[in-house]
Design a protein around this motif. Sequence first.
Motif, PDB file in Angstrom:
ATOM      1  N   LEU A 123      -3.894  13.779  -5.250  1.00 39.61           N
ATOM      2  CA  LEU A 123      -4.065  12.434  -5.829  1.00 39.61           C
ATOM      3  C   LEU A 123      -2.740  11.903  -6.355  1.00 39.61           C
ATOM      4  O   LEU A 123      -2.420  10.723  -6.183  1.00 39.61           O
ATOM      5  CB  LEU A 123      -5.114  12.454  -6.945  1.00 39.61           C
ATOM      6  CG  LEU A 123      -6.560  12.582  -6.497  1.00 39.61           C
ATOM      7  CD1 LEU A 123      -7.485  12.679  -7.710  1.00 39.61           C
ATOM      8  CD2 LEU A 123      -6.965  11.413  -5.629  1.00 39.61           C
ATOM      9  N   GLY A 124      -1.967  12.770  -6.991  1.00 41.16           N
ATOM     10  CA  GLY A 124      -0.644  12.357  -7.456  1.00 41.16           C
ATOM     11  C   GLY A 124       0.261  11.978  -6.295  1.00 41.16           C
ATOM     12  O   GLY A 124       0.987  10.980  -6.345  1.00 41.16           O
ATOM     13  N   LEU A 125       0.217  12.781  -5.244  1.00 41.09           N
ATOM     14  CA  LEU A 125       0.999  12.499  -4.033  1.00 41.09           C
ATOM     15  C   LEU A 125       0.576  11.174  -3.416  1.00 41.09           C
ATOM     16  O   LEU A 125       1.419  10.351  -3.050  1.00 41.09           O
ATOM     17  CB  LEU A 125       0.817  13.637  -3.027  1.00 41.09           C
ATOM     18  CG  LEU A 125       1.500  13.500  -1.679  1.00 41.09           C
ATOM     19  CD1 LEU A 125       3.013  13.556  -1.846  1.00 41.09           C
ATOM     20  CD2 LEU A 125       1.039  14.609  -0.745  1.00 41.09           C
ATOM     21  N   SER A 126      -0.724  10.948  -3.328  1.00 44.45           N
ATOM     22  CA  SER A 126      -1.238   9.703  -2.750  1.00 44.45           C
ATOM     23  C   SER A 126      -0.791   8.489  -3.554  1.00 44.45           C
ATOM     24  O   SER A 126      -0.387   7.470  -2.979  1.00 44.45           O
ATOM     25  CB  SER A 126      -2.773   9.739  -2.682  1.00 44.45           C
ATOM     26  OG  SER A 126      -3.202  10.798  -1.877  1.00 44.45           O
ATOM     27  N   ALA A 127      -0.843   8.601  -4.870  1.00 43.00           N
ATOM     28  CA  ALA A 127      -0.416   7.482  -5.714  1.00 43.00           C
ATOM     29  C   ALA A 127       1.066   7.202  -5.530  1.00 43.00           C
ATOM     30  O   ALA A 127       1.479   6.050  -5.366  1.00 43.00           O
ATOM     31  CB  ALA A 127      -0.726   7.783  -7.186  1.00 43.00           C
ATOM     32  N   SER A 128       1.878   8.245  -5.526  1.00 40.03           N
ATOM     33  CA  SER A 128       3.320   8.017  -5.403  1.00 40.03           C
ATOM     34  C   SER A 128       3.694   7.479  -4.029  1.00 40.03           C
ATOM     35  O   SER A 128       4.570   6.619  -3.906  1.00 40.03           O
ATOM     36  CB  SER A 128       4.101   9.290  -5.722  1.00 40.03           C
ATOM     37  OG  SER A 128       3.849  10.294  -4.777  1.00 40.03           O
ATOM     38  N   LEU A 129       3.029   7.943  -2.982  1.00 39.55           N
ATOM     39  CA  LEU A 129       3.330   7.441  -1.643  1.00 39.55           C
ATOM     40  C   LEU A 129       2.835   6.008  -1.452  1.00 39.55           C
ATOM     41  O   LEU A 129       3.444   5.240  -0.714  1.00 39.55           O
ATOM     42  CB  LEU A 129       2.770   8.377  -0.573  1.00 39.55           C
ATOM     43  CG  LEU A 129       3.473   9.732  -0.494  1.00 39.55           C
ATOM     44  CD1 LEU A 129       2.773  10.642   0.508  1.00 39.55           C
ATOM     45  CD2 LEU A 129       4.942   9.586  -0.152  1.00 39.55           C
TER      46      LEU A 129
ATOM     47  N   GLN B 252       3.540  12.534   3.417  1.00 40.81           N
ATOM     48  CA  GLN B 252       4.887  12.002   3.209  1.00 40.81           C
ATOM     49  C   GLN B 252       5.546  11.580   4.522  1.00 40.81           C
ATOM     50  O   GLN B 252       6.036  10.458   4.635  1.00 40.81           O
ATOM     51  CB  GLN B 252       5.749  13.010   2.437  1.00 40.81           C
ATOM     52  CG  GLN B 252       7.089  12.461   2.012  1.00 40.81           C
ATOM     53  CD  GLN B 252       8.187  12.704   3.037  1.00 40.81           C
ATOM     54  OE1 GLN B 252       8.058  13.569   3.903  1.00 40.81           O
ATOM     55  NE2 GLN B 252       9.251  11.940   2.949  1.00 40.81           N
ATOM     56  N   PRO B 253       5.547  12.430   5.561  1.00 41.96           N
ATOM     57  CA  PRO B 253       6.145  11.962   6.820  1.00 41.96           C
ATOM     58  C   PRO B 253       5.426  10.749   7.412  1.00 41.96           C
ATOM     59  O   PRO B 253       6.068   9.853   7.965  1.00 41.96           O
ATOM     60  CB  PRO B 253       6.025  13.167   7.755  1.00 41.96           C
ATOM     61  CG  PRO B 253       5.835  14.339   6.882  1.00 41.96           C
ATOM     62  CD  PRO B 253       5.182  13.845   5.633  1.00 41.96           C
ATOM     63  N   LEU B 254       4.105  10.699   7.284  1.00 36.69           N
ATOM     64  CA  LEU B 254       3.356   9.548   7.802  1.00 36.69           C
ATOM     65  C   LEU B 254       3.697   8.265   7.039  1.00 36.69           C
ATOM     66  O   LEU B 254       3.841   7.199   7.643  1.00 36.69           O
ATOM     67  CB  LEU B 254       1.853   9.807   7.739  1.00 36.69           C
ATOM     68  CG  LEU B 254       1.298  10.722   8.817  1.00 36.69           C
ATOM     69  CD1 LEU B 254      -0.155  11.095   8.514  1.00 36.69           C
ATOM     70  CD2 LEU B 254       1.407  10.064  10.182  1.00 36.69           C
ATOM     71  N   THR B 255       3.823   8.380   5.726  1.00 31.57           N
ATOM     72  CA  THR B 255       4.168   7.206   4.919  1.00 31.57           C
ATOM     73  C   THR B 255       5.547   6.679   5.290  1.00 31.57           C
ATOM     74  O   THR B 255       5.727   5.475   5.510  1.00 31.57           O
ATOM     75  CB  THR B 255       4.120   7.546   3.418  1.00 31.57           C
ATOM     76  OG1 THR B 255       2.800   7.994   3.093  1.00 31.57           O
ATOM     77  CG2 THR B 255       4.485   6.343   2.568  1.00 31.57           C
ATOM     78  N   PHE B 256       6.520   7.574   5.382  1.00 34.81           N
ATOM     79  CA  PHE B 256       7.863   7.134   5.731  1.00 34.81           C
ATOM     80  C   PHE B 256       7.912   6.586   7.151  1.00 34.81           C
ATOM     81  O   PHE B 256       8.610   5.604   7.419  1.00 34.81           O
ATOM     82  CB  PHE B 256       8.874   8.267   5.529  1.00 34.81           C
ATOM     83  CG  PHE B 256       9.314   8.391   4.102  1.00 34.81           C
ATOM     84  CD1 PHE B 256       8.423   8.770   3.115  1.00 34.81           C
ATOM     85  CD2 PHE B 256      10.611   8.116   3.739  1.00 34.81           C
ATOM     86  CE1 PHE B 256       8.822   8.870   1.797  1.00 34.81           C
ATOM     87  CE2 PHE B 256      11.024   8.215   2.422  1.00 34.81           C
ATOM     88  CZ  PHE B 256      10.126   8.593   1.444  1.00 34.81           C
TER      89      PHE B 256
END
Length: 110
Positions: free
Chosen positions: A28-34, A84-88
């Motif tokens: 959830l933290g990762l999702s929010a930051s991305l 992370q790779p998908l977001t970038f």
Amino acid sequence: LDWGTCPFGILGAVAGIALWAIFDSPVLGLSASLSVVFVGSIPTFMSAWEDPARENLPAWIVFWLSCVCALVAVPQWTIKDAAQPLTFFAVESTMMTILLTRKFVIKNLG
């Protein structure tokens, strides 16, 4: 709304930490930051749309290619490994689409 002074980054970081702490879920933290990374890219998208000549196309191409390589290197297609790779990749693909589309439109339609 002035995108340059919006506190999305700080609010997103706080939300990510809070979600992680409350639900004991780093995803959830990762999702929010991305999500903040993508929203934070909007001013760059808008700037590139208005004046694509301000952007360094070869640099964006190299960055996009690095995102493609990061996608190829994803060890497992889980949220924690691929988010992370998908977001970038999404950010860079959006930017490439804007730059190439605007370059074509400006060149051919004036």
